[in-house]
Design a protein around this motif. Structure first.
Motif, mmCIF file in Angstrom:
data_model
loop_
_atom_site.group_PDB
_atom_site.id
_atom_site.type_symbol
_atom_site.label_atom_id
_atom_site.label_comp_id
_atom_site.label_asym_id
_atom_site.label_seq_id
_atom_site.Cartn_x
_atom_site.Cartn_y
_atom_site.Cartn_z
ATOM 1 N N TYR A 39 -6.550 46.507 65.028
ATOM 2 C CA TYR A 39 -6.381 46.377 63.799
ATOM 3 C C TYR A 39 -5.522 45.362 63.721
ATOM 4 N N ALA A 40 -5.699 44.440 62.638
ATOM 5 C CA ALA A 40 -4.875 43.302 62.253
ATOM 6 C C ALA A 40 -3.712 43.810 61.351
ATOM 7 N N THR A 41 -2.563 43.075 61.393
ATOM 8 C CA THR A 41 -1.597 43.049 60.354
ATOM 9 C C THR A 41 -1.612 41.853 59.423
ATOM 10 N N GLN A 42 -1.054 42.160 58.175
ATOM 11 C CA GLN A 42 -0.890 40.793 57.190
ATOM 12 C C GLN A 42 -0.164 39.568 58.044
ATOM 13 N N GLY A 43 -0.784 38.333 57.572
ATOM 14 C CA GLY A 43 -0.302 37.242 58.286
ATOM 15 C C GLY A 43 -0.780 37.072 59.699
ATOM 16 N N MET A 44 -1.615 37.904 60.215
ATOM 17 C CA MET A 44 -2.200 37.454 61.596
ATOM 18 C C MET A 44 -3.333 36.629 61.412
ATOM 19 N N PHE A 45 -3.991 36.880 60.387
ATOM 20 C CA PHE A 45 -5.222 35.923 59.944
ATOM 21 C C PHE A 45 -5.315 35.497 58.501
ATOM 22 N N PRO A 46 -4.221 34.806 58.135
ATOM 23 C CA PRO A 46 -4.080 34.243 56.844
ATOM 24 C C PRO A 46 -5.126 33.529 56.220
ATOM 25 N N TRP A 47 -6.196 33.266 56.911
ATOM 26 C CA TRP A 47 -7.040 32.535 56.338
ATOM 27 C C TRP A 47 -8.323 33.350 56.171
ATOM 28 N N GLN A 48 -8.097 34.588 56.606
ATOM 29 C CA GLN A 48 -9.245 35.673 56.165
ATOM 30 C C GLN A 48 -9.434 36.011 54.757
ATOM 31 N N ALA A 49 -10.585 36.143 54.173
ATOM 32 C CA ALA A 49 -10.812 36.343 52.664
ATOM 33 C C ALA A 49 -12.019 37.622 52.807
ATOM 34 N N SER A 50 -11.582 38.446 51.656
ATOM 35 C CA SER A 50 -12.593 39.477 51.448
ATOM 36 C C SER A 50 -13.533 39.059 50.342
ATOM 37 N N LEU A 51 -14.668 38.938 50.323
ATOM 38 C CA LEU A 51 -15.731 38.856 49.102
ATOM 39 C C LEU A 51 -16.268 40.080 48.901
ATOM 40 N N LYS A 52 -15.929 40.441 47.460
ATOM 41 C CA LYS A 52 -16.231 41.565 46.799
ATOM 42 C C LYS A 52 -17.589 41.253 45.689
ATOM 43 N N SER A 53 -18.491 41.808 46.068
ATOM 44 C CA SER A 53 -19.847 42.044 45.070
ATOM 45 C C SER A 53 -19.549 42.852 43.854
ATOM 46 N N LEU A 54 -19.600 42.394 42.723
ATOM 47 C CA LEU A 54 -19.861 43.491 41.511
ATOM 48 C C LEU A 54 -20.919 44.142 41.424
ATOM 49 N N LYS A 55 -21.981 43.585 42.228
ATOM 50 C CA LYS A 55 -23.104 44.221 41.920
ATOM 51 C C LYS A 55 -23.470 45.476 42.849
ATOM 52 N N GLU A 81 -27.431 35.733 47.917
ATOM 53 C CA GLU A 81 -29.023 35.767 47.583
ATOM 54 C C GLU A 81 -28.622 36.857 46.292
ATOM 55 N N GLU A 82 -29.741 36.942 45.522
ATOM 56 C CA GLU A 82 -29.771 37.736 44.331
ATOM 57 C C GLU A 82 -29.653 38.872 44.367
ATOM 58 N N ALA A 83 -30.112 39.807 45.421
ATOM 59 C CA ALA A 83 -29.631 41.074 45.916
ATOM 60 C C ALA A 83 -28.515 41.526 45.779
ATOM 61 N N TYR A 84 -27.689 40.521 46.390
ATOM 62 C CA TYR A 84 -26.124 40.745 46.698
ATOM 63 C C TYR A 84 -25.215 40.424 45.443
ATOM 64 N N GLY A 85 -25.803 39.827 44.537
ATOM 65 C CA GLY A 85 -25.019 39.149 43.324
ATOM 66 C C GLY A 85 -25.494 37.676 42.845
ATOM 67 N N GLY A 86 -26.096 37.189 43.764
ATOM 68 C CA GLY A 86 -26.551 35.767 43.468
ATOM 69 C C GLY A 86 -25.712 34.607 43.092
ATOM 70 N N THR A 87 -26.074 33.651 42.680
ATOM 71 C CA THR A 87 -25.006 32.464 42.494
ATOM 72 C C THR A 87 -24.419 32.600 40.833
ATOM 73 N N ASP A 88 -24.642 33.762 40.323
ATOM 74 C CA ASP A 88 -23.788 33.843 39.233
ATOM 75 C C ASP A 88 -22.229 34.131 39.544
ATOM 76 N N PRO A 89 -21.403 33.190 39.470
ATOM 77 C CA PRO A 89 -19.954 33.394 39.641
ATOM 78 C C PRO A 89 -19.337 34.741 39.097
ATOM 79 N N ASN A 90 -19.806 35.075 37.982
ATOM 80 C CA ASN A 90 -19.212 36.300 37.341
ATOM 81 C C ASN A 90 -19.568 37.795 38.244
ATOM 82 N N MET A 91 -20.211 37.810 39.150
ATOM 83 C CA MET A 91 -20.812 38.675 40.081
ATOM 84 C C MET A 91 -19.699 38.774 41.258
#
Length: 290
Positions: A39-55, A81-91
């Motif tokens: 398990y990582a702690t905060q600051g160990m991978f400060p470039w890591q991002a989490s992408l959440k699909s509103l779909k 891809e469309e099934a995961y949220g597509g290129t609509d930035p609002n998703m």
């Protein structure tokens, strides 16, 4: 059965899309070789991002990612891809500066997305009914610049490929069981995990009992353990595959989690990553023109 890693790299726009002096450095050092994942702690991978699909709101984290410039995210094209949220930035929503996707942490930063750009030559195909992808890269622009601090920093892009045998690292919030074939949100890790994954010889990865003709070394990196071991898995898609710079002073993004096999971590079935040096020019040009 194949799985896709959903790729994300967050990039910073500082006038030019190039490495800055402090990229690839973390406030928490990596000093322990691991077996079984850690398990990582905060600051160990400060470039890591989490992408959440509103779909797909049930998933605490839908894709991994890596901060590069302060207003961009690089992800796998199949991830948007469309099934995961597509290129609509609002998703889409992006979070950085965190280790847990289940609990609020001081220092976490949340962002909306204003642009989603797929690589123009991305294409999806199937082998024996299983989905794979080529040129599996896309970019997301955040609605405002991130704040760089002890928990948030961008990664460096490499000038050259890391050598075969280099001990690199993959991280993400993917499923915790290597043998989950029908995984869902409940199987994902609430806390960021990481493991070493050494770069394998393309000749080995192209052998028939490994990936055969599916392995295209010009656009892909194959990494893991020949005998099987902890590895990236479903849900780690798009996460960063980082390696030490040639002088050992910083971390560089050498790959983007793309696809692998289920069960994960099996003998002769290492994860395949998109080779970042192949896409570096497109990433920089796209950022500069948008």
């Amino acid at each position: 059965m194949f799985w896709f890693g959903f790729i994300l790299l967050v990039a910073v726009q500082l006038g030019e899309a190039s490495n800055d002096a402090n990229c690839g450095k973390a406030s928490v050092g990596l000093n322990a070789r691991i077996h079984g994942g850690q398990y990582a702690t905060q600051g160990m991978f400060p470039w890591q991002a989490s992408l959440k699909s509103l779909k797909h709101p049930a998933h605490l984290s839908y894709c991994g990612g890596t901060l590069y410039n302060n207003q961009w995210v690089i992800t796998a094209a199949h991830c948007v891809e469309e099934a995961y949220g597509g290129t609509d930035p609002n998703m889409w929503q992006v979070r950085v500066g965190l280790a847990s996707v289940a609990h609020w942490e001081h220092g976490r930063q949340d962002y909306n997305v204003t642009r989603v750009i797929m690589h123009p030559h991305y294409h999806r195909f199937e082998v024996d009914g299983q989905p794979l992808a080529h040129m599996d890269v896309a970019l997301l622009k955040l609605d405002r610049p991130v704040t760089l601090d002890a928990f948030v920093n961008n990664i460096c892009l490499p000038d050259s490929d890391a050598s075969v045998g280099t001990d690199c690292i993959v991280s993400g919030w993917g499923v915790t069981s290597m043998h989950v074939e029908n995984s869902g949100p409940d199987d994902e890790s609430d806390t960021l995990k990481w493991t070493y994954a050494p770069i394998l010889d393309p000749g080995y990865c192209s052998q028939p009992h490994v990936w055969g003709s599916l392995m295209l070394s010009s656009i892909m990196v194959c990494a893991g353990y020949e005998h099987g071991r902890d590895d990236a898995c479903e849900g780690d898609s798009g996460g960063p595959f980082i390696c030490p710079s040639p002088d050992g002073s910083r971390w560089e993004l050498q790959g983007i989690v793309s696809w692998g096999d289920i069960p994960c971590g099996e003998q002769h079935k290492p994860t395949v990553y998109m080779r970042v040096t192949t896409y570096k020019g497109w990433i920089q040009q796209t950022i500069q023109s948008n």
